[in-house]
Design a protein around this motif. Structure first.
Motif, mmCIF file in Angstrom:
data_model
loop_
_atom_site.group_PDB
_atom_site.id
_atom_site.type_symbol
_atom_site.label_atom_id
_atom_site.label_comp_id
_atom_site.label_asym_id
_atom_site.label_seq_id
_atom_site.Cartn_x
_atom_site.Cartn_y
_atom_site.Cartn_z
ATOM 1 N N ILE A 24 -13.358 -28.845 27.526
ATOM 2 C CA ILE A 24 -13.724 -30.232 27.863
ATOM 3 C C ILE A 24 -15.231 -30.418 27.681
ATOM 4 C CG2 ILE A 24 -14.085 -31.722 29.878
ATOM 5 C CD1 ILE A 24 -11.304 -31.182 30.785
ATOM 6 N N SER A 25 -15.990 -29.406 28.066
ATOM 7 C CA SER A 25 -17.451 -29.511 27.976
ATOM 8 C C SER A 25 -17.920 -29.435 26.518
ATOM 9 C CB SER A 25 -18.118 -28.417 28.813
ATOM 10 O OG SER A 25 -17.572 -28.426 30.115
ATOM 11 N N LEU A 29 -19.861 -32.653 24.946
ATOM 12 C CA LEU A 29 -21.262 -32.495 24.545
ATOM 13 C C LEU A 29 -21.429 -32.391 23.027
ATOM 14 C CD1 LEU A 29 -22.157 -30.012 27.399
ATOM 15 C CD2 LEU A 29 -23.188 -32.257 27.099
ATOM 16 N N GLY A 30 -20.308 -32.382 22.298
ATOM 17 C CA GLY A 30 -20.378 -32.328 20.836
ATOM 18 C C GLY A 30 -20.782 -30.959 20.303
ATOM 19 N N PHE A 31 -20.446 -29.903 21.047
ATOM 20 C CA PHE A 31 -20.743 -28.534 20.600
ATOM 21 C C PHE A 31 -19.513 -27.991 19.890
ATOM 22 C CE2 PHE A 31 -20.956 -23.953 21.009
ATOM 23 C CZ PHE A 31 -22.307 -23.659 20.797
ATOM 24 N N ASP A 32 -19.693 -27.413 18.699
ATOM 25 C CA ASP A 32 -18.551 -26.953 17.910
ATOM 26 C C ASP A 32 -18.077 -25.576 18.398
ATOM 27 O OD1 ASP A 32 -16.593 -26.909 16.048
ATOM 28 O OD2 ASP A 32 -17.904 -26.580 14.321
ATOM 29 N N THR A 240 -23.144 -22.139 34.534
ATOM 30 C CA THR A 240 -24.186 -21.170 34.170
ATOM 31 C C THR A 240 -23.746 -20.333 32.961
ATOM 32 O OG1 THR A 240 -24.816 -21.141 36.473
ATOM 33 C CG2 THR A 240 -25.733 -19.404 35.125
ATOM 34 N N ALA A 241 -22.458 -19.971 32.912
ATOM 35 C CA ALA A 241 -21.943 -19.240 31.741
ATOM 36 C C ALA A 241 -22.082 -20.107 30.490
ATOM 37 C CB ALA A 241 -20.481 -18.858 31.966
ATOM 38 N N PHE A 242 -21.761 -21.386 30.617
ATOM 39 C CA PHE A 242 -21.844 -22.324 29.480
ATOM 40 C C PHE A 242 -23.292 -22.429 28.980
ATOM 41 C CE2 PHE A 242 -21.842 -26.384 27.288
ATOM 42 C CZ PHE A 242 -20.573 -26.506 26.747
ATOM 43 N N MET A 259 -17.712 -30.635 32.807
ATOM 44 C CA MET A 259 -16.905 -29.527 33.322
ATOM 45 C C MET A 259 -16.116 -29.928 34.573
ATOM 46 S SD MET A 259 -18.047 -25.557 33.604
ATOM 47 C CE MET A 259 -18.309 -25.233 31.871
ATOM 48 N N LYS A 260 -16.717 -30.801 35.370
ATOM 49 C CA LYS A 260 -16.065 -31.295 36.598
ATOM 50 C C LYS A 260 -14.717 -31.948 36.312
ATOM 51 C CE LYS A 260 -18.745 -33.151 40.339
ATOM 52 N NZ LYS A 260 -19.739 -34.155 40.713
ATOM 53 N N LYS A 261 -14.623 -32.554 35.122
ATOM 54 C CA LYS A 261 -13.389 -33.287 34.777
ATOM 55 C C LYS A 261 -12.174 -32.357 34.757
ATOM 56 C CE LYS A 261 -15.912 -36.544 31.799
ATOM 57 N NZ LYS A 261 -15.797 -37.920 32.219
#
Ligand code: NDP
Length: 265
Positions: A24-25, A29-32, A240-242, A259-261
């Motif tokens: 989800i994150s 955030l648009g990270f591939d 923190t891992a992310f 991430m909360k979602k």
């Protein structure tokens, strides 16, 4: 940039919320990136499996956090101190190891004010990293465990430790269940007569188990105590891992927003 692959290694691992939290994150955030689950049976094969799968990063859950520690080429100073790694990132062919459980736990309990003494029920791997960070932050931490064996290491590191047989109760500001009692059964982390001594005088009670109300939290609520389960700890360790996975491209708050979602689904 090519899509980067991530996973959680554990046994069991099917119940893990981490893939949902991270995917989800990534998307928000648009990270591939793409994050999956991997049932790792033999912890000694952790490094080979990581490299064979061409992963960029992993989280590690029960029972492989010590194997993860041994698999790393470079350890973050706190992970080195506690001997447990729950996050690994590959950089230039080397595996970097971190422990994000403990800072996640510290942030999760920060809402409770005027806390000095903390009673830990349990002395397993999670107690090891979380008690260490609390001690470093100046809290007085006392450990109570069902059996003696796991307490030895804590005693050597200067903690006050008890088993059920020799426990002498005092007043504790916070009582925390760090055992797995209540995870898959209805057991309490300590005999009822002990809990009846320590809960009534506590300011709050916390459980690291998430996703259900444990018998321990039910009991604490019957004394009208403020309570908290392990969901925030899970969320904060994941954020923190992310941050490590994405080389600190995003702020804590940006990641938290997405991430909360995963917890509302
Ligand atoms: P370990 O297996 O390392 O340790 C288990 C501990 O629980 C030991 O102290 C053991 O005592 C005690 N225990 C187990 N069953 C009972 C029982 N019926 N009565 C009393 N004591 C019991 O586990 P971990 O430290 O890795 O994990 C502990 C808990 O933390 C788990 O429930 C896990 O899900 C949770 N966790 C939550 C996280 C989060 O993000 N919210 C992150 C990491 C873990 P003994 O020494 O006598 O065997």
């Amino acid at each position: 940039m090519n899509r980067e692959l991530f996973a959680i290694f554990g046994n069991p691992v099917s119940h893990s919320k981490s893939p949902l939290m991270h995917n989800i994150s990534f998307q928000g955030l648009g990270f591939d990136g793409c994050y999956t689950k991997y049932l790792l049976q033999d912890g000694k094969k952790l490094k080979k499996t990581f490299l064979d799968l061409g992963l960029k990063g992993i989280n590690i859950t029960v029972p492989h956090k010590e194997h993860a520690y041994n698999a790393c080429d470079i350890l973050d100073p706190f992970a080195r101190k506690v001997g447990a790694v729950n996050t690994i990132v590959e950089k230039d062919g080397k595996l970097y190891g971190y422990n994000t459980d403990a800072p996640g736990f510290l942030k999760a309990i920060s809402e409770f004010k005027d806390i000095n003494t903390v009673l830990f029920l349990g002395a397993g791997g999670t107690a090891q990293s979380t008690s260490k960070i609390l001690k470093d932050e100046g809290y007085e931490v006392i450990l109570l465990n069902r059996s003696k064996g796991r307490l030895e290491k804590f005693k050597e590191n200067g903690f006050e430790t008890y088993t059920f047989e020799n426990f002498i109760s005092k007043k504790y500001d916070l009582v925390i269940n760090v055992t797995s009692a209540g995870l898959e059964d209805d057991s309490l982390p300590a005999p009822l007569e002990i809990l009846k001594q320590v809960i009534p005088t506590a300011k709050a009670c916390v459980d690291v188990i998430y996703g259900k109300e444990t018998p321990f939290l039910k009991l604490a609520k019957s004394y009208a105590k403020p309570t908290k389960d392990g969901s925030d700890m899970l969320l904060y360790q994941g954020i923190t891992a992310f941050e490590h996975f994405t080389a600190h491209l995003y702020t804590f708050e940006e990641i938290e927003h997405y991430m909360k979602k995963a917890f509302a689904l």
